[in-house]
Design an enzyme around this catalytic site. Sequence first.
Site, PDB file in Angstrom:
ATOM      1  N   THR A 156       0.895  -1.157   0.000  1.00 45.20           N
ATOM      2  CA  THR A 156       0.000   0.000   0.000  1.00 45.20           C
ATOM      3  C   THR A 156       0.937   1.212   0.000  1.00 45.20           C
ATOM      4  O   THR A 156       2.037   1.136   0.576  1.00 45.20           O
ATOM      5  CB  THR A 156      -0.915   0.053   1.254  1.00 45.20           C
ATOM      6  OG1 THR A 156      -0.094   0.196   2.405  1.00 45.20           O
ATOM      7  CG2 THR A 156      -1.778  -1.187   1.407  1.00 45.20           C
ATOM      8  N   HIS A 157       0.538   2.270  -0.671  1.00 42.73           N
ATOM      9  CA  HIS A 157       1.395   3.462  -0.838  1.00 42.73           C
ATOM     10  C   HIS A 157       2.746   3.087  -1.457  1.00 42.73           C
ATOM     11  O   HIS A 157       3.745   3.768  -1.216  1.00 42.73           O
ATOM     12  CB  HIS A 157       1.644   4.181   0.495  1.00 42.73           C
ATOM     13  CG  HIS A 157       0.408   4.412   1.299  1.00 42.73           C
ATOM     14  ND1 HIS A 157      -0.361   5.537   1.182  1.00 42.73           N
ATOM     15  CD2 HIS A 157      -0.220   3.616   2.208  1.00 42.73           C
ATOM     16  CE1 HIS A 157      -1.401   5.445   2.003  1.00 42.73           C
ATOM     17  NE2 HIS A 157      -1.335   4.286   2.624  1.00 42.73           N
ATOM     18  N   SER A 278      18.746  -0.013 -25.817  1.00 42.76           N
ATOM     19  CA  SER A 278      18.962   1.425 -25.932  1.00 42.76           C
ATOM     20  C   SER A 278      19.985   1.668 -27.033  1.00 42.76           C
ATOM     21  O   SER A 278      20.837   0.820 -27.298  1.00 42.76           O
ATOM     22  CB  SER A 278      19.477   1.942 -24.582  1.00 42.76           C
ATOM     23  OG  SER A 278      20.288   3.076 -24.780  1.00 42.76           O
ATOM     24  N   LYS A 284      21.035  -1.747 -21.280  1.00 40.34           N
ATOM     25  CA  LYS A 284      19.597  -1.539 -21.103  1.00 40.34           C
ATOM     26  C   LYS A 284      18.727  -2.623 -21.725  1.00 40.34           C
ATOM     27  O   LYS A 284      19.017  -3.138 -22.796  1.00 40.34           O
ATOM     28  CB  LYS A 284      19.175  -0.182 -21.704  1.00 40.34           C
ATOM     29  CG  LYS A 284      19.642   1.022 -20.936  1.00 40.34           C
ATOM     30  CD  LYS A 284      19.098   1.109 -19.512  1.00 40.34           C
ATOM     31  CE  LYS A 284      17.677   1.607 -19.456  1.00 40.34           C
ATOM     32  NZ  LYS A 284      17.513   2.980 -19.900  1.00 40.34           N
ATOM     33  N   ASN A 286      14.691  -2.482 -22.051  1.00 36.66           N
ATOM     34  CA  ASN A 286      13.578  -1.598 -21.693  1.00 36.66           C
ATOM     35  C   ASN A 286      12.198  -2.238 -21.916  1.00 36.66           C
ATOM     36  O   ASN A 286      11.991  -2.919 -22.922  1.00 36.66           O
ATOM     37  CB  ASN A 286      13.652  -0.310 -22.519  1.00 36.66           C
ATOM     38  CG  ASN A 286      14.885   0.508 -22.184  1.00 36.66           C
ATOM     39  OD1 ASN A 286      15.384   0.439 -21.063  1.00 36.66           O
ATOM     40  ND2 ASN A 286      15.381   1.247 -23.153  1.00 36.66           N
ATOM     41  N   GLU A 291       5.203   0.282 -21.552  1.00 35.67           N
ATOM     42  CA  GLU A 291       5.147   1.756 -21.509  1.00 35.67           C
ATOM     43  C   GLU A 291       4.197   2.285 -22.583  1.00 35.67           C
ATOM     44  O   GLU A 291       3.432   3.222 -22.351  1.00 35.67           O
ATOM     45  CB  GLU A 291       6.543   2.344 -21.713  1.00 35.67           C
ATOM     46  CG  GLU A 291       7.456   2.092 -20.517  1.00 35.67           C
ATOM     47  CD  GLU A 291       8.894   2.498 -20.815  1.00 35.67           C
ATOM     48  OE1 GLU A 291       9.134   3.678 -21.090  1.00 35.67           O
ATOM     49  OE2 GLU A 291       9.768   1.626 -20.795  1.00 35.67           O
ATOM     50  N   GLN A 323     -21.285  12.050 -37.431  1.00 37.34           N
ATOM     51  CA  GLN A 323     -20.330  11.350 -38.305  1.00 37.34           C
ATOM     52  C   GLN A 323     -18.960  11.227 -37.621  1.00 37.34           C
ATOM     53  O   GLN A 323     -18.171  10.344 -37.920  1.00 37.34           O
ATOM     54  CB  GLN A 323     -20.202  12.119 -39.627  1.00 37.34           C
ATOM     55  CG  GLN A 323     -19.239  11.532 -40.615  1.00 37.34           C
ATOM     56  CD  GLN A 323     -19.443  12.113 -41.999  1.00 37.34           C
ATOM     57  OE1 GLN A 323     -20.407  11.779 -42.681  1.00 37.34           O
ATOM     58  NE2 GLN A 323     -18.562  13.008 -42.421  1.00 37.34           N
TER      59      GLN A 323
HETATM   60  N1  ARG Z   1     -21.839   9.534 -43.264  1.00 38.17           N
HETATM   61  C1  ARG Z   1     -22.932   9.818 -42.388  1.00 38.17           C
HETATM   62  C2  ARG Z   1     -22.549   9.510 -40.948  1.00 38.17           C
HETATM   63  O1  ARG Z   1     -21.622   8.804 -40.763  1.00 38.17           O
HETATM   64  C3  ARG Z   1     -24.125   9.021 -42.792  1.00 38.17           C
HETATM   65  C4  ARG Z   1     -25.439   9.603 -42.406  1.00 38.17           C
HETATM   66  C5  ARG Z   1     -25.712  10.797 -43.223  1.00 38.17           C
HETATM   67  N2  ARG Z   1     -27.043  11.265 -43.086  1.00 38.17           N
HETATM   68  C6  ARG Z   1     -27.381  12.461 -43.532  1.00 38.17           C
HETATM   69  N3  ARG Z   1     -28.612  12.800 -43.400  1.00 38.17           N
HETATM   70  N4  ARG Z   1     -26.504  13.255 -44.085  1.00 38.17           N
HETATM   71  O2  ARG Z   1     -23.162   9.967 -39.999  1.00 38.17           O
END
Ligand code: ARG
Length: 467
Positions: A156-157, A278, A284, A286, A291, A323
Amino acid sequence: MADKMWAGRFSKELDKNVNDFNSSISFDSRLYAEDINGSIAHADMLGKQEIIPKADAEQIMLTLGDIKNDIESGDLKFDETAEDIHMFIEAELTARVGYIGKRLHTARSRNDQVALDIRLYLINQINSIGGLLGELLLTLCDIAEKHLYTVMPGYTHLQRAQPVTMAHHLCAYAQMFLRDMDRLSDVSRRTAVSPIGSCALAGTTYPIDREYEASLLGFPAITENSIDGVSDRDFVIELCSVLSILMMHLSRFSEEIILWCSWEFRFVELDDAYATGSSIMPQKKNPDVTELIRGKTGRVYGDLMTLLTMMKGLPLAYNKDMQEDKEAIFDAIDTVLLCLSTFKPLISTMKVNTDNCRAAAAAGFINATDCADYLTKKGIPFRMAYKIAGEIVHYCIINNKTLDGLTLEEYQKFDPEFESDIFDVINLDNCVKARNVSGGPAPENVEKQISNIRINIAKLCIALKIQ
Ligand code: ARG
């Protein structure tokens, strides 16, 4: 630039830069299979309901299958000037079958189409992530089984605290990954709800069969509100939050491995195939992989913030902002898949230095609680026993001794209740064995824990339909 299907309403061509700005095909082309499968189901339903002629529906379905094959064989390349994957496939269909192809988009909008595609895609990805997580969990169980008796300090800690075993410590991570898998199965259930039939936002006047279309796509349920059907992205955000938690677990584990392979700890040694050197320091070795996993956790958190912020303040129903969900969730999924598939072989090839784990356990007075408990069990109230044990530790530090290096006479100077059995009680193996409370590190408990973990992995594989 591909012709726009909606060009009828406009008197000018779209500006080239706006076209590029608006286009999503460079990243949503990865939804091609889901888009085609969704369209095949849609044509099937339209034909069954006699909304379009059955023969036309069949020709559409066959041609969509051909388009999918051609994309997969490399014969058909995506048109990077197309607006999105949905427009590209519909245009290709029409190019192949003429006006019949123009019947496909009856009783459908890209708004419910894209919502459907992304749900289908995420269900598959959840399944792949769940599969890798299951494998990682089994690997952890295998390693833990080999180290039921490997005593190490629990911390702990980041200070040595009480004795545990490597098996118990690793199983703590297994519990986290099990919860991640459980959360994935929750998200999968909420994602497998079909929005198709919501159309633009207000459903349709055609006599569609939403349940039938949903069942063709393997969805057990349909959305109950057409506005919600096209505007909900909770399942995307939920998945990204599950992936963020999963990355947080991988990152904590990675951090411990980084510490453990330092020469200060030397609890583990990475296989040469999973470590790097390294460019200047010849000695080294690593832990770059761990990471990077720790570092990549930030990307997935960032994706989650992108999604949450993108949806915040959007009025109903569909808005183009949505989108932007794709690149974020695709990045989170790709990152998690990459990290899981690299992490599993890293830990399965990692060597645990049992002697070093034990040496660290022997050096830090981690049996001091057991020493206090010894007196408590003889009737001395815990707070007094705790104080006496503290004084003994202080004496050991000043005289450069350990608790098991003291003589009985030295112990008795602190309290006459000490007898020769104190040495058994503070023996590290006995300290672990005696912690046989359920959830504790005693080897027989951890064995039970591992067998429960294996049972739960199997259950979750069934829930997530992982073979
Ligand atoms: N490419 C659009 C999206 O990924 C598809 C839907 C588009 N609809 C629209 N009414 N323009 O959201």
